[in-house]
Design a protein around this motif. Sequence first.
Motif, PDB file in Angstrom:
ATOM      1  N   ALA A   1       0.838  -1.198   0.000  1.00 40.79           N
ATOM      2  CA  ALA A   1       0.000   0.000   0.000  1.00 40.79           C
ATOM      3  C   ALA A   1       0.873   1.248   0.000  1.00 40.79           C
ATOM      4  N   ASP A   2       0.254   2.395  -0.300  1.00 38.09           N
ATOM      5  CA  ASP A   2       1.007   3.647  -0.361  1.00 38.09           C
ATOM      6  C   ASP A   2       0.745   4.554   0.839  1.00 38.09           C
ATOM      7  N   SER A   3       0.118   3.999   1.884  1.00 39.20           N
ATOM      8  CA  SER A   3      -0.119   4.812   3.085  1.00 39.20           C
ATOM      9  C   SER A   3      -0.379   3.926   4.288  1.00 39.20           C
ATOM     10  N   ALA A   4      -0.076   4.462   5.465  1.00 43.86           N
ATOM     11  CA  ALA A   4      -0.350   3.742   6.703  1.00 43.86           C
ATOM     12  C   ALA A   4      -1.853   3.546   6.893  1.00 43.86           C
ATOM     13  N   GLU A   5      -2.630   4.545   6.479  1.00 46.93           N
ATOM     14  CA  GLU A   5      -4.090   4.455   6.632  1.00 46.93           C
ATOM     15  C   GLU A   5      -4.641   3.217   5.947  1.00 46.93           C
ATOM     16  N   LYS A   6      -4.263   3.005   4.697  1.00 44.02           N
ATOM     17  CA  LYS A   6      -4.778   1.863   3.940  1.00 44.02           C
ATOM     18  C   LYS A   6      -4.347   0.541   4.566  1.00 44.02           C
ATOM     19  N   ALA A   7      -3.108   0.490   5.010  1.00 45.58           N
ATOM     20  CA  ALA A   7      -2.586  -0.750   5.584  1.00 45.58           C
ATOM     21  C   ALA A   7      -3.219  -1.070   6.931  1.00 45.58           C
ATOM     22  N   LEU A   8      -3.446  -0.037   7.738  1.00 51.63           N
ATOM     23  CA  LEU A   8      -3.943  -0.255   9.098  1.00 51.63           C
ATOM     24  C   LEU A   8      -5.444  -0.496   9.168  1.00 51.63           C
ATOM     25  N   GLU A   9      -6.164  -0.133   8.134  1.00 57.61           N
ATOM     26  CA  GLU A   9      -7.614  -0.337   8.137  1.00 57.61           C
ATOM     27  C   GLU A   9      -7.990  -1.796   8.377  1.00 57.61           C
ATOM     28  N   ILE A  10      -7.169  -2.720   7.891  1.00 58.84           N
ATOM     29  CA  ILE A  10      -7.508  -4.136   7.994  1.00 58.84           C
ATOM     30  C   ILE A  10      -6.641  -4.875   9.015  1.00 58.84           C
ATOM     31  N   ALA A  11      -5.835  -4.136   9.778  1.00 53.34           N
ATOM     32  CA  ALA A  11      -4.889  -4.763  10.705  1.00 53.34           C
ATOM     33  C   ALA A  11      -5.250  -4.493  12.162  1.00 53.34           C
ATOM     34  N   ASP A  12      -4.641  -5.273  13.055  1.00 49.29           N
ATOM     35  CA  ASP A  12      -4.794  -5.082  14.501  1.00 49.29           C
ATOM     36  C   ASP A  12      -3.600  -4.345  15.092  1.00 49.29           C
ATOM     37  N   VAL A  13      -2.407  -4.635  14.551  1.00 50.04           N
ATOM     38  CA  VAL A  13      -1.161  -4.119  15.130  1.00 50.04           C
ATOM     39  C   VAL A  13      -0.229  -3.626  14.023  1.00 50.04           C
ATOM     40  N   LEU A  14       0.363  -2.461  14.247  1.00 52.02           N
ATOM     41  CA  LEU A  14       1.407  -1.935  13.359  1.00 52.02           C
ATOM     42  C   LEU A  14       2.766  -2.352  13.902  1.00 52.02           C
ATOM     43  N   VAL A  15       3.614  -2.901  13.027  1.00 56.84           N
ATOM     44  CA  VAL A  15       5.004  -3.189  13.393  1.00 56.84           C
ATOM     45  C   VAL A  15       5.893  -2.283  12.556  1.00 56.84           C
TER      46      VAL A  15
ATOM     47  N   VAL B   1       1.784 -10.056  19.113  1.00 58.31           N
ATOM     48  CA  VAL B   1       0.746 -10.941  19.642  1.00 58.31           C
ATOM     49  C   VAL B   1       0.377 -10.520  21.060  1.00 58.31           C
ATOM     50  N   TRP B   2       1.380 -10.199  21.857  1.00 56.29           N
ATOM     51  CA  TRP B   2       1.164  -9.832  23.263  1.00 56.29           C
ATOM     52  C   TRP B   2       0.411  -8.511  23.387  1.00 56.29           C
ATOM     53  N   ILE B   3       0.806  -7.504  22.619  1.00 57.92           N
ATOM     54  CA  ILE B   3       0.227  -6.158  22.755  1.00 57.92           C
ATOM     55  C   ILE B   3      -1.203  -6.101  22.246  1.00 57.92           C
ATOM     56  N   SER B   4      -1.581  -7.026  21.407  1.00 59.85           N
ATOM     57  CA  SER B   4      -2.928  -6.995  20.812  1.00 59.85           C
ATOM     58  C   SER B   4      -4.028  -7.135  21.851  1.00 59.85           C
ATOM     59  N   GLN B   5      -3.675  -7.659  23.026  1.00 59.54           N
ATOM     60  CA  GLN B   5      -4.674  -7.870  24.076  1.00 59.54           C
ATOM     61  C   GLN B   5      -4.528  -6.903  25.246  1.00 59.54           C
ATOM     62  N   LYS B   6      -3.698  -5.876  25.074  1.00 61.44           N
ATOM     63  CA  LYS B   6      -3.410  -4.985  26.186  1.00 61.44           C
ATOM     64  C   LYS B   6      -4.186  -3.666  26.099  1.00 61.44           C
TER      65      LYS B   6
END
Length: 268
Positions: free
Chosen positions: A59-73, A248-253
């Motif tokens: 993708a060409d932006s963080a917005e597009k990538a994060l829309e379908i994700a739980d965690v940014l690395v 994985v750990w941070i996704s539940q915090k």
Amino acid sequence: MVKVAVAGAAGRMGRRILALSAAHEEAVPVSGFEAPNSEYVGRPLSELAGVASLEGVVADSAEKALEIADVLVDFTVPEATMQNLAVAARLGKACVIGTTGLSVEEREKIASYAKEIPVVFAPNMSVGMNLMFKLAGMITKVLGPDYALEVLEAHHDQKKDAPSGTAVKIIDELAKQRGWDVDEVCAHGRKGLVGARPKEEIGVSVIRGGDIVGEHTVYYIGQGERLELTHKAQSRDTFVQGAIRAAVWISQKEPGLYDMPDVLGLTD
């Protein structure tokens, strides 16, 4: 299954995060992104990761990538990391930040964002290295003030910041155990007639060259004996594996600023 978005997907770390998370039991890479002007935008993630089953394109932006994700690395560069973190905070996404070379002001900004979203921020994601942080403090405390402290770190010739974020973390731990102010006691290299070594000093030396992934040694130098505590990273995969574990750990915090010792249960 934790859905991961990878910043700087075409970079060395980004490609390995894609590849190793694709093989992980609890994480899956669902997106990756680069700057809008990158030649890699639109390229298949499978091509970058070398994993044929991986779906999606860069993708060409963080917005597009994060829309379908739980965690940014994010293992990119300070400016990009801060922009990506702002987007993640706005979208309510958790973050794992392994970027080094951040300024004091940028670190403070990360802490501010962590009031809104959960963030793991660590200068080194390696499990072994984080155990070394713990051991470095313990050894400093047990040996006491009669042992001189010296830190040596080595990295590849493309690394931009020095000393490394990992070395800074080690130095902070040593100084904390001695009750010293880091800015007052650190001697970054030595040249000329520097005189006798002060008792309240932490010597810091830096090596750059070739393809060294990362090596850190703490020297505890006493009268009649010397103890050396060393960690050598043989592959960047060790940092990636730690980052995926953190994701994985941070996704539940709940929102908050966390470090790898929190992830690994090494906090007091």
